[in-house]
Motif scaffolding. Structure first.
Motif, PDB file in Angstrom:
ATOM      1  N   THR A 475       0.831  -1.199   0.000  1.00 19.08           N
ATOM      2  CA  THR A 475       0.000   0.000   0.000  1.00 19.08           C
ATOM      3  C   THR A 475       0.869   1.255   0.000  1.00 19.08           C
ATOM      4  O   THR A 475       0.556   2.244  -0.682  1.00 19.08           O
ATOM      5  CB  THR A 475      -0.936   0.001   1.218  1.00 19.08           C
ATOM      6  N   SER A 490      -7.491   9.528  -0.906  1.00 23.01           N
ATOM      7  CA  SER A 490      -7.680   9.319   0.532  1.00 23.01           C
ATOM      8  C   SER A 490      -7.181   7.936   0.930  1.00 23.01           C
ATOM      9  O   SER A 490      -7.035   7.036   0.093  1.00 23.01           O
ATOM     10  CB  SER A 490      -9.168   9.452   0.879  1.00 23.01           C
ATOM     11  N   GLU A 491      -6.915   7.788   2.237  1.00 26.25           N
ATOM     12  CA  GLU A 491      -6.473   6.487   2.740  1.00 26.25           C
ATOM     13  C   GLU A 491      -7.530   5.417   2.485  1.00 26.25           C
ATOM     14  O   GLU A 491      -7.204   4.252   2.232  1.00 26.25           O
ATOM     15  CB  GLU A 491      -6.168   6.589   4.239  1.00 26.25           C
ATOM     16  N   GLN A 492      -8.796   5.808   2.559  1.00 27.66           N
ATOM     17  CA  GLN A 492      -9.874   4.851   2.312  1.00 27.66           C
ATOM     18  C   GLN A 492      -9.842   4.366   0.866  1.00 27.66           C
ATOM     19  O   GLN A 492      -9.979   3.166   0.592  1.00 27.66           O
ATOM     20  CB  GLN A 492     -11.224   5.499   2.633  1.00 27.66           C
ATOM     21  N   GLN A 493      -9.666   5.297  -0.083  1.00 25.78           N
ATOM     22  CA  GLN A 493      -9.561   4.913  -1.488  1.00 25.78           C
ATOM     23  C   GLN A 493      -8.320   4.071  -1.736  1.00 25.78           C
ATOM     24  O   GLN A 493      -8.351   3.090  -2.496  1.00 25.78           O
ATOM     25  CB  GLN A 493      -9.516   6.157  -2.370  1.00 25.78           C
ATOM     26  N   ALA A 495      -6.804   2.072   0.364  1.00 23.90           N
ATOM     27  CA  ALA A 495      -7.038   0.729   0.887  1.00 23.90           C
ATOM     28  C   ALA A 495      -7.949  -0.062  -0.043  1.00 23.90           C
ATOM     29  O   ALA A 495      -7.770  -1.273  -0.247  1.00 23.90           O
ATOM     30  CB  ALA A 495      -7.647   0.798   2.283  1.00 23.90           C
ATOM     31  N   ALA A 496      -8.943   0.628  -0.629  1.00 23.74           N
ATOM     32  CA  ALA A 496      -9.872  -0.047  -1.537  1.00 23.74           C
ATOM     33  C   ALA A 496      -9.159  -0.537  -2.793  1.00 23.74           C
ATOM     34  O   ALA A 496      -9.385  -1.652  -3.267  1.00 23.74           O
ATOM     35  CB  ALA A 496     -11.014   0.886  -1.900  1.00 23.74           C
TER      36      ALA A 496
END
Length: 943
Positions: A475, A490-493, A495-496
């Motif tokens: 990552t 973003s961190e969420q994107q 990770a996705a």
């Protein structure tokens, strides 16, 4: 959205002899010899397809010309077939032909190039798990590594993937309901009400869930669009990305076969930066052929021969000794479930998935009947049964050879994947590929260091050393690549993207240049990992090794040739030397001739590239090396069928690592696994009981048994004759050592004799399997009386006679009982011995070619070879449709038809048709009455 039905298409199997005579080849009656969900079916519905086998042995100039001429005019049963291409089986002399009306249409797809047709026709006949037709599909073709693609790896939209998944679920559900009904028909203990469709579907739903196309995987695909075809692997892209790019599918140019040519105008538009320059809009066929999952690979002597000596002594030998001890313990405790797990058969040969928990009462794997008999046995005495013992000894011999020459360890396996990503952020498309360091990779193994292994192994340099990244490191590298491109998400994107496009189950990620080092790309190549925490000495040795040789795939353009030369190109594609060159290379290493082994690396690569790129191994180089080194003695033991036939000690050279390993482990094996004593069949007479049978049933079983025994005996006699011819040719070569010219001719005759024996072995296996299927067809008609027929047949085969355990098919081993009534035999063993019940897979054999007569009787057409060596047809009664529309299969005691269905009356025309999934299409009508699952063999045989 238009769906392609889950269907099969029968293949007419033909063969040409060296005199150019064509005949029908005996094939098995299951679906392995049919086309299932293929591109060819999709865009050529109703096309007739035939495979044509040509002699695989060397031919002289006259014979070669005769066969080539015969390939230009293939005609059978009044239908003219045209040669159109081949798949990977071209090396074995197997090619595809179609109804001549379709030749031009298919030739256009390969630009009238015989080489392209020989190389890529397999795309059109690759069976897929599921296939759909998309009337309005947007296919965008881009350069490799654009939009996050890579070598043969593209993208599919989530919406299109979900439609494939829905169709796959529909197919699985229908197949599982059919399987459950078949189990009911065979009297298996299934808690179902056959009249309750909802109950059937509910139980089927629970079974198909684990087989359904999974999310977050890597998918191998086949695609047809715009008069061309493509193959490779897909990742799934978000629908928002697909809409932004106006594409349902994104393909790299390397996936399109033959090479993609978009035209001059599109090329100019592409050079000017127009992303849509190579976008196709129209009908497309898309199929999913395979899905990434957890795998296991067996070790091989081609891997162990590169291991350092300390690894062999301290890592490989100790592991192998533990396997011997585990197997010995399972043997002594009659724990055959564990025993077969250790042997690497059945369950352990499949893809391993922790979601597939075995049923506590019935095993969920499909055991062979011999394995099932041992697992079901509560006494251990079935080990002495001639048929079961023959099967077990053969399996043990394969395991023992693998253990003694490779240590018998297993390696986690993966589909080779790339690091490409494609995401939409703030209305901008972000993409990247080949950003992972070339010396690193990502695989779900615990070891930090490892070697990536791809078979066949050409040289030590093919064992790719890599450092395994953690999920966090992967990552972080992804974030760094985005940052270099001036992009931030973003961190969420982040990770996705890592979860949905990189950390795909069953995959190993590599940079494309790293993958190419051992010949890999992203066309769903499969690799395995030698883990550094389990074999640290082996891995350290490779990391420290100084590479001395490099071999690359030969991707030179194929020489142009006109379409009329297709038969000549086909004959040149014959011959698979990969195995023989690999073993010669192994013999060079065993004799300490690394210099000669390196010469063979290039010859092996030429053999691998032969079909695709027209390369040919240098026969002079191979012959000179073969004359210079002696064959490693343990290689001669590869085909032994029993452990006792494998010498306990062979003379080996000082540098022969594998030979020394063999001698050490074979000695250990000798303590525990000598042949178990084989009991006479008369000892098992009381095993099957509880059912009465009539003299008529006994006489029918006796006739079937005599026919079975006669065909098997004839096959084994022919094999012995061919073996004698080979031994005679071998002796002739030895006797002519001093006469170079005469010896050259003798070597040619030896090659012919060897190839003839090998060809017969392959053909006879198919014929014997076809014979087994004929026996099963006969047995399928005995619903309601199966145990009575089993009891009679078992009593016949158990009469006092001398068993011959050398071959599982030899009359006297009782094999026919196991093949005719597999589940009933296993059930009886479990019941009579107090063992555990085991589910044995029973194939569905009622599909195929049918003949319909004027009275509406439907006969299944089966082919077999009789004692005269000619192919005959056996007609098997399935059902009858009367002129009143009554469908029946049997008559009652008064002789009146027992009607099972009524249809609207229609005129019946006699002729040939097909039965598929229990449905018969009548010639000249749209009526498709159901065919019952049973069958009755009529005493009718025609030439």
């Amino acid at each position: 959205m238009s769906h392609v039905e889950h269907n099969t298409m029968p293949i007419l199997a033909l063969e040409l002899d060296r005199e150019g005579h064509i005949s029908r080849k005996t094939m098995r009656l299951n679906r392995q010899e049919t086309l299932t969900n293929t591109l060819l079916q999709g865009f050529c519905p109703g096309i007739r397809v035939a495979t044509v086998d040509v002699p695989s042995e060397p031919l002289d100039a006259c014979e070669q010309a005769i066969v080539e001429q015969a390939l230009t005019r293939v005609e059978f049963d009044g239908i003219r077939y045209s040669l159109v291409g081949a798949s990977g089986s071209a090396k074995k002399g197997k090619f595809y032909a179609v109804d001549s009306r379709y030749e031009k249409r298919l030739a256009e797809r390969f630009r009238y190039s015989p080489q392209a047709a020989m190389t890529y026709f397999g795309i059109l006949v690759s069976s897929c798990k599921v296939m759909i037709e998309v009337p309005e599909c947007r296919v965008l073709v881009v350069d490799d590594r654009q939009l996050g693609t890579n070598d043969c790896r593209g993208w599919i939209s989530e919406a299109l993937f979900m439609k494939l998944r829905a169709k796959h679920r529909e197919n699985l559900l229908a197949g599982e309901v059919k399987r459950l009904l078949r189990k009911l028909a065979h009297g298996q203990d299934v808690q179902l009400n056959p009249d309750d469709e909802e109950v059937l579907k509910q139980q089927a739903e629970a079974t198909i869930d684990r087989k359904l196309l999974r999310r977050n995987r890597f998918y191998q695909f086949r695609l047809a669009f715009d008069r061309t075809q493509a193959k490779g692997s897909f990742k799934v892209m978000a629908d928002e990305v697909a809409e932004k790019l106006e594409a349902d599918i994104i393909l790299p140019k390397s996936s399109v076969k033959p090479r993609y040519q978009g035209g001059a105008l599109r090329s100019i538009r592409s050079a000017l930066g127009d992303r849509q320059a190579h976008c196709y809009r129209g009908s497309a066929l898309i199929g999913i052929r395979d899905v990434s999952r957890s795998l296991e690979f067996q070790s091989s002597y081609t891997l162990v021969e590169h291991a350092p000596q300390d690894s062999i002594e301290l890592e490989i030998k100790p592991y192998a000794l533990k396997q011997i001890e585990k197997l010995r313990k399972a043997w002594e405790e009659n724990n055959f479930r564990e025993f077969f797990e250790q042997l690497g058969t059945q369950e352990s040969q499949r893809a391993l998935d922790i979601a597939e928990d075995p049923d506590p009462e019935y095993t969920c794997s499909e055991y062979t009947v011999a394995d099932g008999a041992l697992v079901a046995d509560g006494t251990g005495y079935m080990l002495k049964h001639p048929f079961v013992n023959s099967h077990l000894q053969k399996v043990l011999a394969r395991w023992a050879y693998r253990l003694c020459t490779s240590g018998g360890f297993r390696l986690p396996g993966f589909a080779l994947a790339d690091d490409g990503y494609l995401v939409l952020s703030d209305g901008e498309v972000l993409c990247g590929s080949d950003w992972i360091p070339k010396d690193r990779g990502f695989a779900p193994v615990s070891s930090r260091l490892g070697l990536i292994v791809r078979y066949p192994i050409r040289m030590k340099e093919d064992l790719l050393p890599f450092e395994n990244l953690s999920p966090e490191e992967l990552t972080s590298l992804l974030a760094s690549d985005l940052s270099k491109r001036g992009c931030h998400i973003s961190e969420q994107q982040l990770a996705a993207v890592a979860s949905e496009q990189l950390q795909l189950k069953g995959t190993l990620i590599l940079h494309s240049e790293a993958a190419a080092r051992n010949g890999g790309d992203f066309d769903f190549d499969q690799v395995c990992v030698l883990e550094g925490d389990k074999f640290p000495r082996f891995v350290r040795d490779r990391f420290a090794y100084e590479e001395r040789h490099a071999a690359q795939k030969n991707k030179t353009p194929k020489p142009p040739s006109p379409w009329w030369n297709l038969p000549q190109v086909a004959m040149q594609a014959r011959g698979n030397q990969i195995g023989s060159i690999t073993d010669l290379k192994t013999s060079c290493l065993a004799n300490g001739r690394d210099d000669l082994a390196w010469q063979l690396v290039d010859q092996l690569q030429n053999a691998l590239d032969q079909l695709k790129h027209g390369t040919q191994p240098d026969q002079d180089v191979i012959r000179d090396i073969r004359n210079e080194v002696s064959k490693a003695p343990w290689l001669k033991l590869k085909q032994k069928r029993r452990i006792v036939e494998m010498a306990e000690h062979v003379p080996v050279a000082e540098n022969d690592k594998v030979g020394h390993l063999y001698n050490f482990l074979r000695k250990e094996l000798g303590r525990y696994f000598s042949d178990a004593a084989v009991a006479p069949l008369s000892d098992f007479r009381g095993l099957i009981g509880g059912a009465e049978f009539t003299p008529e049933i006994f006489a029918e079983c006796s006739t079937v048994n005599k026919y079975y025994a006669a065909v098997v005996t004839q096959t084994l006699t022919q094999r012995r004759e061919l073996w004698d011819e080979l031994e005679k040719a071998e002796a002739e070569v030895e006797a002519l050592k001093e006469d170079a010219e005469a010896r050259k001719e003798a070597i040619f005759r030896r090659k012919q004799a060897s190839a003839a024996l090998q060809s017969f072995e392959e053909r006879s296996r198919e014929e014997l399997r076809a014979l087994i299927d004929q026996v099963r067809i006969w047995a399928q008609s005995k619903n309601g009386t199966r145990l009575a027929y089993l009891s009679a047949l078992h009593a016949i085969v158990c009469r006092d006679r001398r068993p011959n355990p050398e071959h599982e098919f030899v009359p006297g081993t009782g094999s026919i009982v196991f093949y005719a009534f597999p589940q009933e035999v296993v059930n009886q063993i479990a019941e009579r011995t107090g063992g555990r019940p085991v589910t044995v897979e029973i194939p569905d054999l009622t599909d195929g070619e049918v003949e319909i007569d004027r009275d509406g009787r439907i006969f299944l057409v089966r082919h077999f070879t009789n004692g005269d060596g000619q192919v005959h047809e056996r007609l098997i009664f399935l059902a009858q449709v009367t002129r009143k529309g009554e469908v029946f299969r049997e008559r009652d005691e008064q002789g009146s038809p027992m009607v099972i269905e009524r249809v609207r009356p229609f005129p019946i025309q006699p002729g040939r048709s097909e039965a598929r999934d229990g449905v018969v299409t009548f010639p000249g009508t749209q009526r498709r009455p159901q065919v019952p699952g049973g069958a009755v063999i009529l005493p009718l045989t025609v030439n």
